[in-house]
Design an enzyme around this catalytic site. Structure first.
Site, PDB file in Angstrom:
ATOM      1  N   ARG A  23       0.816  -1.222   0.000  1.00  0.00           N
ATOM      2  CA  ARG A  23       0.000   0.000   0.000  1.00  0.00           C
ATOM      3  C   ARG A  23       0.846   1.267   0.000  1.00  0.00           C
ATOM      4  NH1 ARG A  23      -2.969  -0.464   5.425  1.00  0.00           N
ATOM      5  NH2 ARG A  23      -0.829  -1.070   5.959  1.00  0.00           N
ATOM      6  N   GLU A  28       7.240   7.248  11.880  1.00  0.00           N
ATOM      7  CA  GLU A  28       7.045   8.310  12.869  1.00  0.00           C
ATOM      8  C   GLU A  28       8.108   9.378  12.649  1.00  0.00           C
ATOM      9  OE1 GLU A  28       7.676   7.595  17.254  1.00  0.00           O
ATOM     10  OE2 GLU A  28       5.491   7.368  17.133  1.00  0.00           O
ATOM     11  N   ASP A  47       7.541  25.443  11.511  1.00  0.00           N
ATOM     12  CA  ASP A  47       7.886  24.471  10.479  1.00  0.00           C
ATOM     13  C   ASP A  47       8.032  25.194   9.149  1.00  0.00           C
ATOM     14  OD1 ASP A  47       7.635  22.512  12.377  1.00  0.00           O
ATOM     15  OD2 ASP A  47       5.800  21.631  11.564  1.00  0.00           O
ATOM     16  N   ARG A  58      21.703  26.610  -0.785  1.00  0.00           N
ATOM     17  CA  ARG A  58      21.137  27.593   0.146  1.00  0.00           C
ATOM     18  C   ARG A  58      21.997  27.597   1.405  1.00  0.00           C
ATOM     19  NH1 ARG A  58      15.647  29.057  -1.128  1.00  0.00           N
ATOM     20  NH2 ARG A  58      14.709  27.675  -2.708  1.00  0.00           N
ATOM     21  N   HIS A  61      23.534  29.702   6.707  1.00  0.00           N
ATOM     22  CA  HIS A  61      22.767  30.649   7.504  1.00  0.00           C
ATOM     23  C   HIS A  61      22.946  30.364   8.998  1.00  0.00           C
ATOM     24  CE1 HIS A  61      19.932  30.726   3.779  1.00  0.00           C
ATOM     25  NE2 HIS A  61      20.994  31.484   3.595  1.00  0.00           N
ATOM     26  N   HIS A 117      24.025  26.551   8.838  1.00  0.00           N
ATOM     27  CA  HIS A 117      23.364  25.462   8.111  1.00  0.00           C
ATOM     28  C   HIS A 117      23.191  25.822   6.641  1.00  0.00           C
ATOM     29  CE1 HIS A 117      19.623  23.449   6.597  1.00  0.00           C
ATOM     30  NE2 HIS A 117      20.347  22.404   6.969  1.00  0.00           N
ATOM     31  N   TYR A 130      11.875  21.429   7.522  1.00  0.00           N
ATOM     32  CA  TYR A 130      12.586  21.519   8.793  1.00  0.00           C
ATOM     33  C   TYR A 130      11.748  22.183   9.879  1.00  0.00           C
ATOM     34  CZ  TYR A 130      13.997  26.124   6.805  1.00  0.00           C
ATOM     35  OH  TYR A 130      14.028  27.372   6.218  1.00  0.00           O
ATOM     36  N   GLU A 141      19.775  37.153  11.725  1.00  0.00           N
ATOM     37  CA  GLU A 141      20.354  36.191  10.779  1.00  0.00           C
ATOM     38  C   GLU A 141      21.571  36.768  10.063  1.00  0.00           C
ATOM     39  OE1 GLU A 141      18.696  32.921   7.686  1.00  0.00           O
ATOM     40  OE2 GLU A 141      18.165  34.988   7.224  1.00  0.00           O
ATOM     41  N   ASP A 166      23.017  35.156  -0.512  1.00  0.00           N
ATOM     42  CA  ASP A 166      24.010  34.170  -0.108  1.00  0.00           C
ATOM     43  C   ASP A 166      25.360  34.427  -0.774  1.00  0.00           C
ATOM     44  OD1 ASP A 166      22.081  33.030   1.446  1.00  0.00           O
ATOM     45  OD2 ASP A 166      21.806  31.232   0.218  1.00  0.00           O
TER      46      ASP A 166
END
Length: 251
Positions: A23, A28, A47, A58, A61, A117, A130, A141, A166
């Site tokens: 299926r 989790e 999120d 990217r 940061h 990151h 994330y 930032e 960037d």
């Protein structure tokens, strides 16, 4: 799930247990108690989901002093995900962990506070998801150049595509606002972050050290059981519970 410790102890690879049949599959993706047992105990408050084309980089940061920890994964496609230790005084300062995340291995990477990151897209497109334990704060930032030779990151791409922001990032050696290494991690707990007093205290407390700021949806002080559970989970060094007063008509 399987926990894989990296050469930088604070950075963790998580391999969920995937249950598959004709299926489809199920796994989790997050469970607060299990993740707290491995040291990921702060409540997630935001999120994010991005889609990137092949060859896009990217990053790198970093948010400071209002630091963010990130639990990252790929929903579709492949990326090389990179976490760089930029904590001043850290024994692993300027070292990095690079790991491929893709829709087949379903791996997650825990990028703790104090780490820059970034990621490179290795597939035609990639959907990158994330969870963050602090809200995005543009004022806090900074961008470190993805191609800083001091970092020796092998991105696996020729002539990558990067944003103007960037591309204008700074070399690590030029950064003037970097987090400091604190050894064994500890933090203070601030309640009422959305209130008048709590909101005003967020920035000053963050400037002094690591702080977990929560609102009533995350910690309801009217429920004693919730308080005990949260304190046991977060284990803060200090709890700051601000209280505002209202002028009352003496009549």
């Amino acid at each position: 799930m399987q926990i894989i410790r990296t050469e930088i102890p604070d950075v963790v690879i998580i391999e969920p247990k995937v249950f598959g049949d004709p299926r489809g599959f199920f796994f989790e993706a997050f469970q607060s108690q299990r993740y707290a047992e491995m040291g990921i105990s702060r409540p997630f408050v935001q999120d994010n989901l991005s889609r990137s084309a092949f060859g896009v980089i990217r990053g790198l940061h970093i948010q400071n002093p209002r630091a963010q920890g990130k639990l990252v994964t790929v929903l579709r496609g492949r990326v090389l995900d990179v976490a760089v230790d930029v904590r001043i005084g850290s024994p692993t300062f300027a070292r990095h962990v690079a790991v491929e995340l893709n829709e087949e291995n379903r791996r997650q990477l825990w990028v703790p506070r104090g780490f820059a990151h970034g990621f490179a897209t290795l597939s035609e497109t990639a959907d990158f998801f994330y969870k963050c334990d602090e809200y995005y704060s543009p004022a806090d930032e900074s961008v470190i150049r993805w191609d800083d030779p001091v970092l020796t990151i092998k991105w696996g791409l020729q002539d990558p595509t990067v944003s103007a922001r960037d591309a204008a990032g700074r070399w690590l050696g030029e950064m003037t606002s970097l987090p400091r290494y604190k050894g064994e991690e500890s933090a203070d707990l601030l309640t009422g972050r959305t209130g008048q007093v709590g909101g005003a205290l967020c920035r000053p407390l963050a400037d002094l050290g690591d702080v977990i700021a929560v609102d009533r949806t995350q910690l309801d002080l009217s429920r004693p059981g919730t308080i005990a559970e949260s304190l046991d989970l977060l284990k803060p060094d200090l709890v700051v519970n601000p209280a505002a007063y209202t002028a009352v008509d003496p009549r």
